[in-house]
Design a protein around this motif. Structure first.
Motif, mmCIF file in Angstrom:
data_model
loop_
_atom_site.group_PDB
_atom_site.id
_atom_site.type_symbol
_atom_site.label_atom_id
_atom_site.label_comp_id
_atom_site.label_asym_id
_atom_site.label_seq_id
_atom_site.Cartn_x
_atom_site.Cartn_y
_atom_site.Cartn_z
ATOM 1 N N VAL A 89 -94.984 -106.891 -27.889
ATOM 2 C CA VAL A 89 -95.878 -106.813 -26.731
ATOM 3 C C VAL A 89 -96.131 -105.349 -26.374
ATOM 4 N N PRO A 90 -97.364 -104.856 -26.513
ATOM 5 C CA PRO A 90 -97.667 -103.492 -26.081
ATOM 6 C C PRO A 90 -97.567 -103.367 -24.553
ATOM 7 N N ARG A 91 -97.230 -102.171 -24.103
ATOM 8 C CA ARG A 91 -97.146 -101.932 -22.660
ATOM 9 C C ARG A 91 -98.473 -102.230 -21.980
ATOM 10 N N TRP A 92 -98.373 -102.747 -20.749
ATOM 11 C CA TRP A 92 -99.505 -103.041 -19.870
ATOM 12 C C TRP A 92 -100.324 -104.250 -20.316
ATOM 13 N N THR A 93 -99.806 -105.031 -21.268
ATOM 14 C CA THR A 93 -100.459 -106.301 -21.600
ATOM 15 C C THR A 93 -99.634 -107.444 -21.022
ATOM 16 N N ASN A 94 -100.234 -108.639 -20.967
ATOM 17 C CA ASN A 94 -99.608 -109.773 -20.283
ATOM 18 C C ASN A 94 -99.219 -110.926 -21.202
ATOM 19 N N ALA A 95 -99.864 -111.036 -22.364
ATOM 20 C CA ALA A 95 -99.586 -112.178 -23.239
ATOM 21 C C ALA A 95 -98.125 -112.154 -23.698
ATOM 22 N N ASN A 132 -93.122 -100.946 -23.871
ATOM 23 C CA ASN A 132 -93.405 -101.651 -25.123
ATOM 24 C C ASN A 132 -92.213 -102.563 -25.396
ATOM 25 N N TYR A 133 -92.490 -103.841 -25.621
ATOM 26 C CA TYR A 133 -91.433 -104.842 -25.717
ATOM 27 C C TYR A 133 -91.375 -105.382 -27.136
ATOM 28 N N GLY A 134 -90.164 -105.608 -27.619
ATOM 29 C CA GLY A 134 -90.018 -106.133 -28.970
ATOM 30 C C GLY A 134 -88.597 -106.552 -29.252
ATOM 31 N N ALA A 135 -88.202 -106.478 -30.516
ATOM 32 C CA ALA A 135 -86.887 -106.980 -30.919
ATOM 33 C C ALA A 135 -86.341 -106.147 -32.063
ATOM 34 N N LEU A 136 -85.015 -106.159 -32.203
ATOM 35 C CA LEU A 136 -84.377 -105.579 -33.373
ATOM 36 C C LEU A 136 -84.254 -106.657 -34.448
ATOM 37 N N ILE A 164 -89.325 -97.135 -24.010
ATOM 38 C CA ILE A 164 -89.797 -96.468 -22.800
ATOM 39 C C ILE A 164 -90.572 -95.185 -23.083
ATOM 40 N N GLY A 165 -91.037 -95.007 -24.300
ATOM 41 C CA GLY A 165 -91.760 -93.789 -24.651
ATOM 42 C C GLY A 165 -93.126 -93.700 -23.986
ATOM 43 N N SER A 166 -93.817 -92.580 -24.237
ATOM 44 C CA SER A 166 -95.076 -92.297 -23.556
ATOM 45 C C SER A 166 -96.283 -92.987 -24.195
ATOM 46 N N LYS A 167 -96.159 -93.423 -25.447
ATOM 47 C CA LYS A 167 -97.292 -94.017 -26.151
ATOM 48 C C LYS A 167 -97.300 -95.533 -26.018
ATOM 49 N N VAL A 168 -98.503 -96.098 -25.836
ATOM 50 C CA VAL A 168 -98.661 -97.551 -25.902
ATOM 51 C C VAL A 168 -98.710 -97.936 -27.377
ATOM 52 N N LEU A 169 -97.732 -98.697 -27.823
ATOM 53 C CA LEU A 169 -97.645 -99.083 -29.227
ATOM 54 C C LEU A 169 -98.492 -100.319 -29.499
ATOM 55 N N SER A 170 -98.623 -100.676 -30.764
ATOM 56 C CA SER A 170 -99.453 -101.818 -31.158
ATOM 57 C C SER A 170 -98.580 -102.990 -31.583
ATOM 58 N N ARG A 171 -99.058 -104.174 -31.312
ATOM 59 C CA ARG A 171 -98.333 -105.370 -31.742
ATOM 60 C C ARG A 171 -98.185 -105.358 -33.262
ATOM 61 N N GLY A 172 -96.949 -105.598 -33.732
ATOM 62 C CA GLY A 172 -96.689 -105.614 -35.162
ATOM 63 C C GLY A 172 -96.234 -104.287 -35.730
#
Length: 325
Positions: A89-95, A132-136, A164-172
């Motif tokens: 999940v990229p930062r600032w998205t809701n899905a 930015n949310y994800g998993a190991l 918690i970095g400054s860049k909005v990452l992309s899903r995947g």
């Protein structure tokens, strides 16, 4: 119709000035339409073969394989603290997206509940996820094993990461992160660890070594994170979430022990030495696993997934929820 996306962002080790960029090892392939129940995001390795992001992507960054053997000065505690993170999940998205643990090759999909796609609410002053949310990969919170420190069993998923970095990452994207600490969320009696991490390529990554650095350089962030997890289900009519340790963020050393135990639980799951229930362990790259499949079988699994070409409906909540005292 297939939507091909570029290889995951190249990464280098942020604490080594001038280190060369590594070749990206993974790319993703969409099937179905975003914001639809049959949307899936599959993963491929650098050779173009389908893989599982849950089982085939290694937990630890392998310097010898990916970036040459670093200098003796680089092989320190900082390097040992670098892990692969799969961004869901990229930062600032809701899905509410996540690795589909019960499907072959474990693509990313959107959660569905009662026939409806799930989105997190916007709770003032936030918009969607605030990191930015994800998993190991290659971790698993075993629902049959009690954690000694919390006396709770796991939530049956890979361990979650808040980057918690400054860049909005992309899903995947698969990014290298260093772990800073961990929060122990209790969700319906189960332990749901939330790792705090930062992308090693973040411009400020060199400042961050442990949880105290988050308090120092991002004042208010941990408090906001605690409140986000405490309240995010309230708009759904659910009670506040609870935490072990009175909501205290544990440090890096504690977090690394949590990762170590969840990796051991995953090994037992992956080698069919424990009850994994409906978890799907199909993989391509670990030949001695009882769940190993060939590259051709993996391709057939993906091609057998049915999906609609109908455009999904983006129902992301644009409302701000104001919670009373």
């Amino acid at each position: 119709v297939l939507f091909l996306f570029p290889l995951s962002q190249s990464v280098s080790f942020g604490w080594r000035p001038g280190s060369r960029q590594t070749m990206a090892l993974y790319r993703t392939e969409e099937r179905g339409q975003p914001h639809s129940p049959d949307y899936r995001l599959f993963f491929k390795n650098v050779a173009g073969h389908y893989i599982s992001p849950f089982h085939d992507i290694p937990l630890k960054v392998d310097s010898e394989e990916e970036n040459g053997i670093p200098t003796k000065g680089a092989r320190n505690d900082e390097y040992e603290n670098v892990f692969n993170m799969v961004v869901e999940v990229p930062r600032w998205t809701n899905a509410k997206m996540g690795i589909a643990t019960k499907e072959p090759l474990n693509p990313i999909k959107q959660d569905v509940k009662d026939g409806k796609l799930r989105y997190v609410a916007n709770i003032f002053p936030h918009k969607g996820y605030i990191w930015n949310y994800g998993a190991l990969p290659q971790t698993w919170e075993d629902p049959h094993r009690k954690d000694k420190s919390t006396d709770c069993c796991g939530d049956n998923d890979p361990i979650d990461v808040c980057e918690i970095g400054s860049k909005v990452l992309s899903r995947g994207e698969v990014v290298h992160v260093k772990i800073l600490g961990v929060l122990a969320l209790i969700d319906q009696g189960e332990i749901d660890w939330k790792l705090i991490a930062i992308n090693v390529n973040d411009p400020e990554a060199s400042k961050f070594h442990d949880i105290e650095d988050v308090k120092k350089y991002k004042p208010g962030y941990l408090e906001a994170m605690l409140n986000w997890f405490r309240f995010y289900k309230i708009p759904e009519g659910k009670p506040e979430n609870q935490f072990a340790f009175n909501g205290e963020f544990k440090n890096k050393a504690f977090a690394l022990e949590v990762i170590k135990s969840t990796h051991e639980y995953w090994k037992a799951l992956f080698m069919d030495k424990c009850d994994g229930g409906a978890i799907n362990c199909t993989n391509v790259q670990v030949c001695d696993s009882p769940f190993h499949c060939s590259e051709e079988e993996a391709r057939s699994l993906v091609e057998s997934v049915s999906f609609s070409l109908n455009k999904g409906s983006n129902e992301e909540d644009q409302v701000w929820h104001f919670l009373g005292k």
